[in-house]
Design a protein around this motif. Structure first.
Motif, PDB file in Angstrom:
ATOM      1  N   ASP A   1       0.851  -1.181   0.000  1.00 27.23           N
ATOM      2  CA  ASP A   1       0.000   0.000   0.000  1.00 27.23           C
ATOM      3  C   ASP A   1       0.891   1.236   0.000  1.00 27.23           C
ATOM      4  O   ASP A   1       1.539   1.543   1.003  1.00 27.23           O
ATOM      5  CB  ASP A   1      -0.901  -0.039   1.245  1.00 27.23           C
ATOM      6  N   ASP A   2       0.918   1.962  -1.134  1.00 27.92           N
ATOM      7  CA  ASP A   2       1.843   3.091  -1.254  1.00 27.92           C
ATOM      8  C   ASP A   2       1.254   4.407  -0.758  1.00 27.92           C
ATOM      9  O   ASP A   2       1.861   5.463  -0.936  1.00 27.92           O
ATOM     10  CB  ASP A   2       2.307   3.254  -2.703  1.00 27.92           C
ATOM     11  N   THR A   3       0.075   4.364  -0.110  1.00 26.25           N
ATOM     12  CA  THR A   3      -0.460   5.583   0.473  1.00 26.25           C
ATOM     13  C   THR A   3       0.158   5.882   1.828  1.00 26.25           C
ATOM     14  O   THR A   3      -0.022   6.979   2.360  1.00 26.25           O
ATOM     15  CB  THR A   3      -1.989   5.484   0.648  1.00 26.25           C
ATOM     16  N   GLN A   4       0.877   4.913   2.377  1.00 21.98           N
ATOM     17  CA  GLN A   4       1.558   5.085   3.659  1.00 21.98           C
ATOM     18  C   GLN A   4       3.049   4.810   3.463  1.00 21.98           C
ATOM     19  O   GLN A   4       3.421   3.785   2.898  1.00 21.98           O
ATOM     20  CB  GLN A   4       1.007   4.122   4.705  1.00 21.98           C
ATOM     21  N   GLU A   5       3.903   5.725   3.910  1.00 24.11           N
ATOM     22  CA  GLU A   5       5.336   5.507   3.780  1.00 24.11           C
ATOM     23  C   GLU A   5       5.880   4.585   4.869  1.00 24.11           C
ATOM     24  O   GLU A   5       6.945   3.986   4.705  1.00 24.11           O
ATOM     25  CB  GLU A   5       6.080   6.842   3.826  1.00 24.11           C
ATOM     26  N   ASP A   6       5.184   4.466   5.982  1.00 20.94           N
ATOM     27  CA  ASP A   6       5.594   3.588   7.071  1.00 20.94           C
ATOM     28  C   ASP A   6       5.069   2.187   6.790  1.00 20.94           C
ATOM     29  O   ASP A   6       3.854   1.961   6.699  1.00 20.94           O
ATOM     30  CB  ASP A   6       5.048   4.110   8.396  1.00 20.94           C
TER      31      ASP A   6
ATOM     32  N   GLU B   1       4.796  -0.452   8.588  1.00 21.67           N
ATOM     33  CA  GLU B   1       3.955  -1.047   9.623  1.00 21.67           C
ATOM     34  C   GLU B   1       2.530  -0.491   9.601  1.00 21.67           C
ATOM     35  O   GLU B   1       1.612  -1.117  10.117  1.00 21.67           O
ATOM     36  CB  GLU B   1       4.588  -0.817  10.992  1.00 21.67           C
ATOM     37  N   LYS B   2       2.335   0.709   9.014  1.00 22.09           N
ATOM     38  CA  LYS B   2       1.009   1.316   8.968  1.00 22.09           C
ATOM     39  C   LYS B   2       0.276   1.050   7.664  1.00 22.09           C
ATOM     40  O   LYS B   2      -0.883   1.431   7.515  1.00 22.09           O
ATOM     41  CB  LYS B   2       1.129   2.826   9.191  1.00 22.09           C
ATOM     42  N   GLN B   3       0.933   0.418   6.704  1.00 20.81           N
ATOM     43  CA  GLN B   3       0.295   0.161   5.419  1.00 20.81           C
ATOM     44  C   GLN B   3      -0.821  -0.870   5.564  1.00 20.81           C
ATOM     45  O   GLN B   3      -0.688  -1.831   6.326  1.00 20.81           O
ATOM     46  CB  GLN B   3       1.346  -0.328   4.420  1.00 20.81           C
ATOM     47  N   GLU B   4      -1.902  -0.676   4.817  1.00 18.29           N
ATOM     48  CA  GLU B   4      -3.059  -1.572   4.928  1.00 18.29           C
ATOM     49  C   GLU B   4      -2.759  -2.968   4.412  1.00 18.29           C
ATOM     50  O   GLU B   4      -3.367  -3.943   4.863  1.00 18.29           O
ATOM     51  CB  GLU B   4      -4.258  -0.985   4.176  1.00 18.29           C
ATOM     52  N   TRP B   5      -1.847  -3.083   3.448  1.00 17.00           N
ATOM     53  CA  TRP B   5      -1.558  -4.399   2.899  1.00 17.00           C
ATOM     54  C   TRP B   5      -0.144  -4.445   2.337  1.00 17.00           C
ATOM     55  O   TRP B   5       0.450  -3.418   1.997  1.00 17.00           O
ATOM     56  CB  TRP B   5      -2.549  -4.779   1.798  1.00 17.00           C
ATOM     57  N   SER B   6       0.400  -5.623   2.248  1.00  7.56           N
ATOM     58  CA  SER B   6       1.679  -5.864   1.576  1.00  7.56           C
ATOM     59  C   SER B   6       1.680  -7.300   1.087  1.00  7.56           C
ATOM     60  O   SER B   6       0.987  -8.168   1.641  1.00  7.56           O
ATOM     61  CB  SER B   6       2.868  -5.622   2.511  1.00  7.56           C
ATOM     62  N   SER B   7       2.442  -7.547   0.026  1.00  4.96           N
ATOM     63  CA  SER B   7       2.485  -8.881  -0.560  1.00  4.96           C
ATOM     64  C   SER B   7       3.891  -9.164  -1.066  1.00  4.96           C
ATOM     65  O   SER B   7       4.478  -8.342  -1.771  1.00  4.96           O
ATOM     66  CB  SER B   7       1.485  -8.999  -1.713  1.00  4.96           C
ATOM     67  N   ARG B   8       4.408 -10.307  -0.694  1.00  4.91           N
ATOM     68  CA  ARG B   8       5.723 -10.738  -1.178  1.00  4.91           C
ATOM     69  C   ARG B   8       5.537 -11.895  -2.154  1.00  4.91           C
ATOM     70  O   ARG B   8       4.911 -12.901  -1.827  1.00  4.91           O
ATOM     71  CB  ARG B   8       6.605 -11.186  -0.016  1.00  4.91           C
ATOM     72  N   THR B   9       6.057 -11.726  -3.356  1.00  9.34           N
ATOM     73  CA  THR B   9       6.001 -12.780  -4.375  1.00  9.34           C
ATOM     74  C   THR B   9       7.178 -13.719  -4.184  1.00  9.34           C
ATOM     75  O   THR B   9       8.324 -13.273  -4.101  1.00  9.34           O
ATOM     76  CB  THR B   9       6.031 -12.171  -5.786  1.00  9.34           C
ATOM     77  N   GLN B  10       6.896 -15.017  -4.133  1.00 10.79           N
ATOM     78  CA  GLN B  10       7.941 -16.014  -3.897  1.00 10.79           C
ATOM     79  C   GLN B  10       7.828 -17.143  -4.917  1.00 10.79           C
ATOM     80  O   GLN B  10       6.789 -17.319  -5.565  1.00 10.79           O
ATOM     81  CB  GLN B  10       7.839 -16.574  -2.474  1.00 10.79           C
ATOM     82  N   HIS B  11       8.899 -17.909  -5.009  1.00 10.82           N
ATOM     83  CA  HIS B  11       8.958 -19.057  -5.913  1.00 10.82           C
ATOM     84  C   HIS B  11       9.399 -20.271  -5.095  1.00 10.82           C
ATOM     85  O   HIS B  11      10.351 -20.184  -4.308  1.00 10.82           O
ATOM     86  CB  HIS B  11       9.933 -18.799  -7.064  1.00 10.82           C
ATOM     87  N   VAL B  12       8.705 -21.378  -5.272  1.00 14.04           N
ATOM     88  CA  VAL B  12       8.958 -22.556  -4.450  1.00 14.04           C
ATOM     89  C   VAL B  12       9.117 -23.780  -5.345  1.00 14.04           C
ATOM     90  O   VAL B  12       8.442 -23.904  -6.369  1.00 14.04           O
ATOM     91  CB  VAL B  12       7.818 -22.758  -3.422  1.00 14.04           C
ATOM     92  N   LYS B  13      10.018 -24.665  -4.959  1.00 19.54           N
ATOM     93  CA  LYS B  13      10.183 -25.934  -5.647  1.00 19.54           C
ATOM     94  C   LYS B  13       9.184 -26.964  -5.126  1.00 19.54           C
ATOM     95  O   LYS B  13       8.598 -26.812  -4.053  1.00 19.54           O
ATOM     96  CB  LYS B  13      11.621 -26.444  -5.457  1.00 19.54           C
ATOM     97  N   SER B  14       9.009 -28.018  -5.895  1.00 15.46           N
ATOM     98  CA  SER B  14       7.966 -28.997  -5.576  1.00 15.46           C
ATOM     99  C   SER B  14       8.195 -29.674  -4.233  1.00 15.46           C
ATOM    100  O   SER B  14       7.252 -29.914  -3.481  1.00 15.46           O
ATOM    101  CB  SER B  14       7.878 -30.047  -6.687  1.00 15.46           C
TER     102      SER B  14
END
Length: 441
Positions: free
Chosen positions: A182-187, A189-202
């Motif tokens: 959520d780029d409306t908050q610079e902090d 910890e205060k952002q409404e959402w965040s998502s980390r894209t990851q890659h996993v093996k079987s």
């Protein structure tokens, strides 16, 4: 790319279809809105790896002066030393009890001993260096601060037993191109959402299923789809020399989401694991951590008020880096044209060469008929601009070092300054860097 399957939009388990659509829409929209910043981060990364940024013809110089690499390493190692130079093993992370309370002092000593052991277990010093490099170069470096419990098999003399080998908080640094928020908050910890894209093996995905964390059917479907890296992740891998992985069923891409969900009609922070095609590996659940915080934190270098991203030395110096590369290429071209001579030959000079081409070769004897001084003469370039160009390169490099804070004194580069001036410069450079470390780490 196939249309994502968001599942049953009328599911009784919340509104999973709407939740999946919301999460993927947030991630996709973020990458569109932040395309310019993400492209710049890859540009800085290419400069750090000292790869030429422009394509030149085969007979022209295409070199790279690794100035940004040197500055980044100078600042990263200096910051690392400031953080981990204390001999107490608790380093920058100290705990001091009040003089008036004996119990306080005892608790402080126990805390320091525990913290020192944890820092040793998770190998924080080794993990800090790549984090510092990314932080200083791009101005931003996200990390996941998670708790890790890992088991290993041991032989107790009679049979094999599984015991905890690692039970501690950990730091996982990951790349900016795989982080949406959520780029409306610079902090962070205060952002409404965040998502980390990851890659996993079987194998790792199957382990999550066996441990009862991920859904078996969702994992099977994701393995059939394979990896689905975004364009910025693929570009970074290409710059590092890796080929793109095809959808070969050996792994898949997924997003770890923390944030609010509109379908829930509340202000809770939910955690969910979802594949890139909209299948929930882990259905949304209220953040299970007792502290209620998200795992992800973002380190910033030159932080700016009201902006989600901070600035790094890449933002400040990338244009000058390109200029000194171009200037060095022109200098080399000028030297080559002087050392590898060009000749002017009249068509009726009587000189016959294979393919009618004339090349410079050491100790070459050229034979021909009817040759006079008018038919063949050497061409020499004007070398008067060489000296000023070399001087300008040195001036630009010194400017880059002042802009980034990686001064010559900080890099232990000998200059024409006196010992007193060098000491004063070093002290000021260290003071500036220490303030950055204390405020941002």
């Amino acid at each position: 790319m196939t249309e994502p399957d968001y599942g049953d939009k009328e599911s009784n388990d919340g509104n999973l279809g709407q939740d999946a659509e919301e999460i993927l829409d947030k991630v996709d929209s973020f990458q569109i809105d932040h395309a310019q910043q993400l492209e710049e981060f890859n540009k800085f990364y290419k400069m750090y790896r000292s790869q030429p940024t422009k394509t030149r013809s085969e007979n022209q110089s295409n070199t790279f002066i690794p100035e940004m690499f040197v500055e980044d390493e100078a600042l990263a190692t200096a910051a690392h030393e400031m953080l981990f130079s204390d001999g107490s093993k608790q380093l920058f992370f100290d705990a001091v009890g009040e003089d008036s309370g004996e119990d306080d002092r005892v608790r402080a000593q126990v805390t320091k001993a525990t913290l020192g052991k944890q820092i040793e277990l998770n190998d924080l010093q080794s993990k800090a260096m790549p984090w510092f490099r990314s932080l200083i170069l791009s101005g931003n470096a996200p990390v996941d601060v998670c708790w890790v419990l890992a088991y290993r098999s041991y032989w107790d003399g009679i049979h094999r037993v599984r015991r905890p080998a690692f039970d501690c908080w950990d730091i996982e640094h990951f790349d900016l191109t795989n982080f949406s928020f959520d780029d409306t908050q610079e902090d962070t910890e205060k952002q409404e959402w965040s998502s980390r894209t990851q890659h996993v093996k079987s194998a790792a995905a199957r382990s999550m299923v066996r441990n009862g964390i991920w859904d078996d059917q969702a994992v099977n479907d994701a393995l059939k789809r394979g990896f689905d890296r975004n364009i910025y992740d693929r570009e970074r891998r290409r710059l590092a020399g890796y080929t793109d992985t095809a959808s070969d069923g050996k792994g898949f891409t997924w997003h770890k989401y923390y944030g609010t969900l509109e379908s829930r009609n509340d202000d809770e922070i939910y955690r969910a694991d979802i594949t890139s095609d909209g299948k929930f590996l882990l259905k949304p659940e209220i953040n299970p951590y007792a502290h209620g915080e998200k795992e992800t934190l973002m380190g910033k270098w030159f932080s700016l008020t009201g902006e989600p991203y901070a600035m790094g030395i890449g933002h400040v110096n990338h244009k000058t880096q390109s200029e000194i590369n171009d200037r060095r290429n022109f200098i080399n071209d000028l030297l080559y044209s002087s050392l590898y001579n060009m000749w002017l030959n009249k068509s009726d000079s009587g000189i016959m060469l294979p393919g009618n081409k004339m090349k410079w070769r050491p100790h070459e004897i050229i034979n021909g008929d009817g040759i006079s001084e008018e038919f063949l003469r050497a061409l020499r370039p004007d070398m008067s601009g060489l000296g000023p160009a070399v001087n300008l390169e040195g001036i630009d490099i010194e400017k880059m070092r002042r802009h980034s804070g990686a001064t010559s004194a900080l890099q232990a580069v000998v200059t024409g300054a006196t010992a007193t001036e060098t000491q004063a410069t070093q002290s000021e450079a260290t003071r500036r860097l220490r303030a950055m470390v204390r405020s941002n780490v």
